[in-house]
Design an enzyme around this catalytic site. Structure first.
Site, short mmCIF file in Angstrom:
data_model
loop_
_atom_site.label_atom_id
_atom_site.label_comp_id
_atom_site.label_asym_id
_atom_site.label_seq_id
_atom_site.Cartn_x
_atom_site.Cartn_y
_atom_site.Cartn_z
N MET A 147 2.13 -3.39 7.26
CA MET A 147 2.11 -4.83 6.95
C MET A 147 1.64 -5.59 8.19
O MET A 147 2.17 -5.41 9.28
CB MET A 147 3.52 -5.32 6.58
CG MET A 147 4.03 -4.91 5.22
SD MET A 147 2.92 -5.20 3.84
CE MET A 147 2.72 -6.98 3.87
N ASP A 149 -2.24 -4.67 5.14
CA ASP A 149 -2.00 -5.70 4.13
C ASP A 149 -1.52 -7.00 4.76
O ASP A 149 -0.47 -7.02 5.41
CB ASP A 149 -0.93 -5.15 3.16
CG ASP A 149 -0.67 -6.04 1.97
OD1 ASP A 149 -1.35 -7.06 1.80
OD2 ASP A 149 0.24 -5.67 1.18
N SER A 174 -5.91 -8.13 -3.78
CA SER A 174 -4.54 -8.30 -4.25
C SER A 174 -4.48 -9.37 -5.33
O SER A 174 -4.82 -10.53 -5.09
CB SER A 174 -3.64 -8.72 -3.08
OG SER A 174 -2.39 -9.14 -3.58
N HIS A 199 -4.76 -4.07 -5.92
CA HIS A 199 -3.45 -4.08 -5.25
C HIS A 199 -2.49 -4.98 -6.03
O HIS A 199 -2.81 -6.13 -6.33
CB HIS A 199 -3.64 -4.59 -3.81
CG HIS A 199 -2.42 -4.49 -2.96
ND1 HIS A 199 -2.02 -3.31 -2.35
CD2 HIS A 199 -1.50 -5.43 -2.60
CE1 HIS A 199 -0.92 -3.54 -1.65
NE2 HIS A 199 -0.57 -4.82 -1.79
N ASP A 226 1.33 -6.48 -6.13
CA ASP A 226 2.50 -6.76 -5.29
C ASP A 226 3.73 -7.08 -6.12
O ASP A 226 3.78 -8.11 -6.79
CB ASP A 226 2.21 -7.98 -4.41
CG ASP A 226 1.27 -7.65 -3.28
OD1 ASP A 226 1.54 -6.70 -2.54
OD2 ASP A 226 0.26 -8.37 -3.14
N MET A 234 7.64 -8.08 -6.08
CA MET A 234 8.66 -8.63 -5.17
C MET A 234 9.94 -8.92 -5.96
O MET A 234 9.86 -9.44 -7.07
CB MET A 234 8.15 -9.94 -4.57
CG MET A 234 6.85 -9.81 -3.85
SD MET A 234 6.32 -11.41 -3.22
CE MET A 234 4.73 -10.96 -2.53
N HIS A 265 2.47 -1.95 -4.78
CA HIS A 265 3.21 -2.16 -3.54
C HIS A 265 4.58 -2.71 -3.92
O HIS A 265 4.70 -3.88 -4.31
CB HIS A 265 2.41 -3.15 -2.66
CG HIS A 265 3.09 -3.54 -1.39
ND1 HIS A 265 2.64 -4.57 -0.59
CD2 HIS A 265 4.19 -3.04 -0.75
CE1 HIS A 265 3.41 -4.69 0.47
NE2 HIS A 265 4.37 -3.78 0.39
N MET A 289 7.86 -4.18 -3.12
CA MET A 289 8.70 -4.87 -2.12
C MET A 289 10.05 -5.12 -2.77
O MET A 289 10.44 -6.27 -3.03
CB MET A 289 8.01 -6.17 -1.69
CG MET A 289 6.84 -5.93 -0.77
SD MET A 289 5.74 -7.36 -0.69
CE MET A 289 4.69 -7.02 -2.08
C1 DX5 Z 1 2.29 -9.95 0.97
C2 DX5 Z 1 1.60 -9.03 0.01
C3 DX5 Z 1 0.14 -9.00 0.20
C4 DX5 Z 1 -0.57 -10.30 -0.10
C5 DX5 Z 1 -1.71 -10.41 0.88
O1 DX5 Z 1 3.65 -9.76 0.93
O2 DX5 Z 1 2.08 -7.71 0.16
O3 DX5 Z 1 -0.46 -7.94 -0.55
O4 DX5 Z 1 -1.08 -10.36 -1.41
O5 DX5 Z 1 -2.22 -11.68 0.78
P1 DX5 Z 1 -3.25 -12.28 1.82
O6 DX5 Z 1 -4.47 -11.41 1.83
O7 DX5 Z 1 -3.51 -13.65 1.28
O8 DX5 Z 1 -2.58 -12.30 3.17
ZN ZN Z 2 0.87 -6.01 -0.77
#
Ligand code: DX5
Ligand code: ZN
Length: 216
Positions: A137, A175, A8, A33, A35, A37, A66, A68
């Site tokens: 998750m 994840d 990620s 990956h 993310d 947000m 991903h 969010m």
């Molecule tokens: C969290 C993200 C993850 C995050 C995971 O909301 O969706 O993808 O990057 O990070 P680690 O591996 O540090 O838990």
């Molecule tokens: Zn993620």
């Protein structure tokens, strides 16, 4: 069971992002990956389309986006055009999940459905055959570096049984909080794709860490 690793970039060094993307390119990782947000669905804001566009110019691995974000529908085409090979939306953010998943697939890319830690596997009953991937998750989404929620293991087992029982090819992705210890148990429970952010990027030799996670 097929195994894949998806580092990620949330945990990458943004001042030297090219170096971290090249590290993933040169590693045995299968996906990047990414993310996204929105500060509404999750209590944090990360990055969006312009950075994805730049990453996709140098990425040699498919980008696993991903989302969010609340009501992701208007962003499906823009993220596809910015370079997404897979778009995963949260069950909790979609009023018409069936329509959203089909719409993602109509764009010629893979579609994933993500469940928060509190959302039971049983909510997938009707939509499971539509998804290419289900993302479970194992932390509450919003931040990297959180500790793994142990109740994820039985959730993975339950989903694996359901997928196998129905003869589906749906991939199970997990994840949050993935490290050597949790990775081994997750693969044993039937997961296919493990996302890892801080564990990979904070390690001395990220490329080797990715390889070790894959072959744990
Ligand atoms: C969290 C993200 C993850 C995050 C995971 O909301 O969706 O993808 O990057 O990070 P680690 O591996 O540090 O838990
Ligand atoms: Zn993620």
């Amino acid at each position: 069971m097929k195994r894949y690793i998806a580092p990620s970039v949330l945990a990458a060094n943004f001042l030297d992002l090219r170096k971290d993307i090249e590290m993933i390119n040169n590693s045995v990782a299968h996906f990047i990956h990414y993310d996204v947000m929105d500060g509404v669905f999750v209590p944090n804001i990360s990055f969006g389309l312009p950075i994805l566009k730049q990453i996709s110019q140098i990425a040699k691995k498919p980008i696993d986006v991903h989302l969010m974000i609340n009501d992701p529908d208007p962003y499906i085409i823009p993220f596809k055009e910015a370079g997404a090979a897979n778009i995963t939306v949260h069950m909790e953010t979609c009023h018409h999940l069936n329509r959203t998943v089909n719409f993602i697939k109509e764009q010629g890319i893979m579609a994933g459905i993500c469940l928060n830690p509190h959302t039971p596997v049983s909510t997938l009953e009707e939509v499971l055959p539509l998804a290419d991937m289900v993302l479970l998750m194992s932390v509450n989404p919003g931040y990297g570096g959180q500790s793994f929620i142990e109740s994820t293991y039985p959730k993975v087992e339950k989903l694996r049984n359901e997928i196998d029982k129905r003869g589906l090819k749906t991939l199970i992705e997990v994840d949050g909080g993935v490290n050597y210890k949790t990775a081994k148990k997750l693969f044993d429970a039937g997961a296919n794709v493990l996302v890892s952010g801080s564990f990979v990027f904070k390690s001395e030799t990220p490329e080797k860490t990715i390889e070790k996670l894959l072959n744990i």
